[in-house]
Motif scaffolding. Sequence first.
Motif, PDB file in Angstrom:
ATOM      1  N   MET A   1       0.826  -1.210   0.000  1.00 34.51           N
ATOM      2  CA  MET A   1       0.000   0.000   0.000  1.00 34.51           C
ATOM      3  C   MET A   1       0.856   1.254   0.000  1.00 34.51           C
ATOM      4  O   MET A   1       0.673   2.148  -0.810  1.00 34.51           O
ATOM      5  CB  MET A   1      -0.951  -0.002   1.204  1.00 34.51           C
ATOM      6  N   PHE A   2       1.828   1.346   0.924  1.00 35.61           N
ATOM      7  CA  PHE A   2       2.616   2.572   1.036  1.00 35.61           C
ATOM      8  C   PHE A   2       3.795   2.548   0.071  1.00 35.61           C
ATOM      9  O   PHE A   2       4.460   1.519  -0.107  1.00 35.61           O
ATOM     10  CB  PHE A   2       3.118   2.764   2.466  1.00 35.61           C
ATOM     11  N   LEU A   3       4.047   3.706  -0.521  1.00 33.01           N
ATOM     12  CA  LEU A   3       5.158   3.848  -1.450  1.00 33.01           C
ATOM     13  C   LEU A   3       6.455   4.082  -0.687  1.00 33.01           C
ATOM     14  O   LEU A   3       6.475   4.751   0.341  1.00 33.01           O
ATOM     15  CB  LEU A   3       4.893   5.018  -2.398  1.00 33.01           C
ATOM     16  N   THR A   4       7.530   3.536  -1.228  1.00 33.89           N
ATOM     17  CA  THR A   4       8.868   3.744  -0.681  1.00 33.89           C
ATOM     18  C   THR A   4       9.805   4.054  -1.833  1.00 33.89           C
ATOM     19  O   THR A   4       9.459   3.860  -3.016  1.00 33.89           O
ATOM     20  CB  THR A   4       9.377   2.490   0.055  1.00 33.89           C
ATOM     21  N   ALA A   5      10.998   4.521  -1.500  1.00 29.68           N
ATOM     22  CA  ALA A   5      11.992   4.779  -2.543  1.00 29.68           C
ATOM     23  C   ALA A   5      12.290   3.509  -3.326  1.00 29.68           C
ATOM     24  O   ALA A   5      12.582   3.550  -4.529  1.00 29.68           O
ATOM     25  CB  ALA A   5      13.265   5.342  -1.909  1.00 29.68           C
ATOM     26  N   ALA A   6      12.192   2.352  -2.661  1.00 32.02           N
ATOM     27  CA  ALA A   6      12.529   1.079  -3.297  1.00 32.02           C
ATOM     28  C   ALA A   6      11.475   0.634  -4.312  1.00 32.02           C
ATOM     29  O   ALA A   6      11.807   0.066  -5.352  1.00 32.02           O
ATOM     30  CB  ALA A   6      12.720   0.001  -2.233  1.00 32.02           C
ATOM     31  N   ASN A   7      10.182   0.885  -4.003  1.00 26.42           N
ATOM     32  CA  ASN A   7       9.147   0.382  -4.913  1.00 26.42           C
ATOM     33  C   ASN A   7       8.565   1.452  -5.836  1.00 26.42           C
ATOM     34  O   ASN A   7       7.656   1.187  -6.616  1.00 26.42           O
ATOM     35  CB  ASN A   7       8.019  -0.296  -4.123  1.00 26.42           C
ATOM     36  N   LEU A   8       9.095   2.665  -5.767  1.00 28.70           N
ATOM     37  CA  LEU A   8       8.526   3.770  -6.539  1.00 28.70           C
ATOM     38  C   LEU A   8       8.735   3.589  -8.041  1.00 28.70           C
ATOM     39  O   LEU A   8       7.866   3.943  -8.843  1.00 28.70           O
ATOM     40  CB  LEU A   8       9.135   5.094  -6.074  1.00 28.70           C
ATOM     41  N   ALA A   9       9.876   3.051  -8.450  1.00 28.82           N
ATOM     42  CA  ALA A   9      10.150   2.859  -9.874  1.00 28.82           C
ATOM     43  C   ALA A   9       9.113   1.931 -10.496  1.00 28.82           C
ATOM     44  O   ALA A   9       8.560   2.217 -11.572  1.00 28.82           O
ATOM     45  CB  ALA A   9      11.551   2.300 -10.065  1.00 28.82           C
ATOM     46  N   HIS A  10       8.832   0.825  -9.825  1.00 31.95           N
ATOM     47  CA  HIS A  10       7.848  -0.127 -10.339  1.00 31.95           C
ATOM     48  C   HIS A  10       6.457   0.520 -10.402  1.00 31.95           C
ATOM     49  O   HIS A  10       5.727   0.348 -11.385  1.00 31.95           O
ATOM     50  CB  HIS A  10       7.808  -1.366  -9.438  1.00 31.95           C
ATOM     51  N   TYR A  11       6.112   1.285  -9.375  1.00 26.26           N
ATOM     52  CA  TYR A  11       4.801   1.925  -9.316  1.00 26.26           C
ATOM     53  C   TYR A  11       4.625   2.919 -10.468  1.00 26.26           C
ATOM     54  O   TYR A  11       3.602   2.903 -11.172  1.00 26.26           O
ATOM     55  CB  TYR A  11       4.646   2.648  -7.972  1.00 26.26           C
ATOM     56  N   LEU A  12       5.612   3.769 -10.693  1.00 24.20           N
ATOM     57  CA  LEU A  12       5.503   4.782 -11.742  1.00 24.20           C
ATOM     58  C   LEU A  12       5.557   4.158 -13.129  1.00 24.20           C
ATOM     59  O   LEU A  12       4.900   4.637 -14.059  1.00 24.20           O
ATOM     60  CB  LEU A  12       6.612   5.826 -11.576  1.00 24.20           C
ATOM     61  N   ALA A  13       6.323   3.092 -13.260  1.00 27.31           N
ATOM     62  CA  ALA A  13       6.362   2.393 -14.552  1.00 27.31           C
ATOM     63  C   ALA A  13       5.011   1.764 -14.853  1.00 27.31           C
ATOM     64  O   ALA A  13       4.518   1.822 -15.992  1.00 27.31           O
ATOM     65  CB  ALA A  13       7.454   1.338 -14.537  1.00 27.31           C
ATOM     66  N   ALA A  14       4.376   1.180 -13.832  1.00 23.70           N
ATOM     67  CA  ALA A  14       3.078   0.548 -14.023  1.00 23.70           C
ATOM     68  C   ALA A  14       2.016   1.564 -14.421  1.00 23.70           C
ATOM     69  O   ALA A  14       1.066   1.239 -15.140  1.00 23.70           O
ATOM     70  CB  ALA A  14       2.666  -0.175 -12.747  1.00 23.70           C
ATOM     71  N   ARG A  15       2.167   2.809 -13.978  1.00 27.19           N
ATOM     72  CA  ARG A  15       1.192   3.846 -14.310  1.00 27.19           C
ATOM     73  C   ARG A  15       1.607   4.657 -15.538  1.00 27.19           C
ATOM     74  O   ARG A  15       0.966   5.642 -15.895  1.00 27.19           O
ATOM     75  CB  ARG A  15       0.962   4.772 -13.103  1.00 27.19           C
ATOM     76  N   GLY A  16       2.726   4.248 -16.169  1.00 27.89           N
ATOM     77  CA  GLY A  16       3.127   4.829 -17.441  1.00 27.89           C
ATOM     78  C   GLY A  16       3.890   6.134 -17.365  1.00 27.89           C
ATOM     79  O   GLY A  16       3.986   6.855 -18.371  1.00 27.89           O
ATOM     80  N   PHE A  17       4.457   6.432 -16.203  1.00 28.49           N
ATOM     81  CA  PHE A  17       5.156   7.710 -16.067  1.00 28.49           C
ATOM     82  C   PHE A  17       6.668   7.608 -16.245  1.00 28.49           C
ATOM     83  O   PHE A  17       7.337   8.628 -16.408  1.00 28.49           O
ATOM     84  CB  PHE A  17       4.832   8.344 -14.709  1.00 28.49           C
TER      85      PHE A  17
END
Length: 364
Positions: A1-17
């Motif tokens: 649920m919470f974003l971290t520096a470690a998982n932010l790349a995957h999150y932004l890639a998944a949303r196309g940014f």
Amino acid sequence: MFLTAANLAHYLAARGFVSSGDIVDGQFRVIEAGQHNRNFKVLCGARGGIFVKQIQAIDKLAQSSLLKEAQVYRLAQKFPDWAASVPTLLDYDQTRHSLIFELIRDSQNLREFYYQQRVFPTSLACLLAEALSYYHRLSFDENVLDADIPGLQKRVPWIFTYYKKSYFPPGSLSAGAVQFADFLRSKPVLTGHLDSLFETWRFETLIHADLKWDNCLMYHEAGQPKLKLIDWELVEFGDRRWDVGSVFQAYLSHWIMRHYRDQSQKREQLLQDTIDNMPFMFASIQAFWQAYCDQMQIAVQDRPSLLLQCLEFSAVRMLCTAFESLYGLAQVSEHAQALVELSQEILDAPARAARNLFGFVEEY
């Protein structure tokens, strides 16, 4: 649920940014920039940068505030001047309770700028006045606003009645913040002013409701200074004078709040430092007021009385600053006491304060 520096790349890639190429090529960098929320500055490839804001805890109030903020940015896009004075919202993720903005590179808030540069350019004051006027001069149908911004409130700020009732959950405040209510109750003249001003509150348009230099972001574009207002999560339908007064109090509280964690400083010296240094701000203060009145097309004969009303609201807003400074403290600090003293000085004699504290000419 919470974003971290470690998982932010995957999150932004998944949303196309961001693209996998940005990450693989080493052009992806995350800088944590959190205060009350989980904030991240993301530097990445051709896009240049992204700013991600996620709430700190999953509760109804935080979720509602984030949704309100997202809707404000969307509403602002209907008005070009207002849109230019707020960050560009790229995405609102209701599942993750996060906002994704276009990053404003090489920016800093006005508090950082003034602390570092120790100058108060009139150009920045005018930019701030213009930013306020872009949304203050808009007329909104309340029914339409309710649909555009779910959860928008019509209420007088809590600080007006804090001495009567606490609005915070038990155990959520420091001992110093709890004592602050008792401190206010010990000043019946001050609380009388609060009661009187409470009755003058107007519900007239959208207000930012949390204007302070931390929420004013400055940067340069083509060599020219620019300014954006950020953090709209407390937006309300309320009184324009509160936003204007918030700017005035930011000037006046500056000298006291520079080192508010230094508990060795005494109230008397803090007040003297303020009196000694306010003249360095007079030109900036007056430029802000002149620009705001001009932008709002306020008649010259109406400006003196409106100024005094805004200064009265600045005094009440200063009590909020005093309260906020007590986070984590066991007792009411010298800094908070100094802010309360300045607040009462303004409320006791607004015209005198206009001259002595803010540098306005005699007719005010």
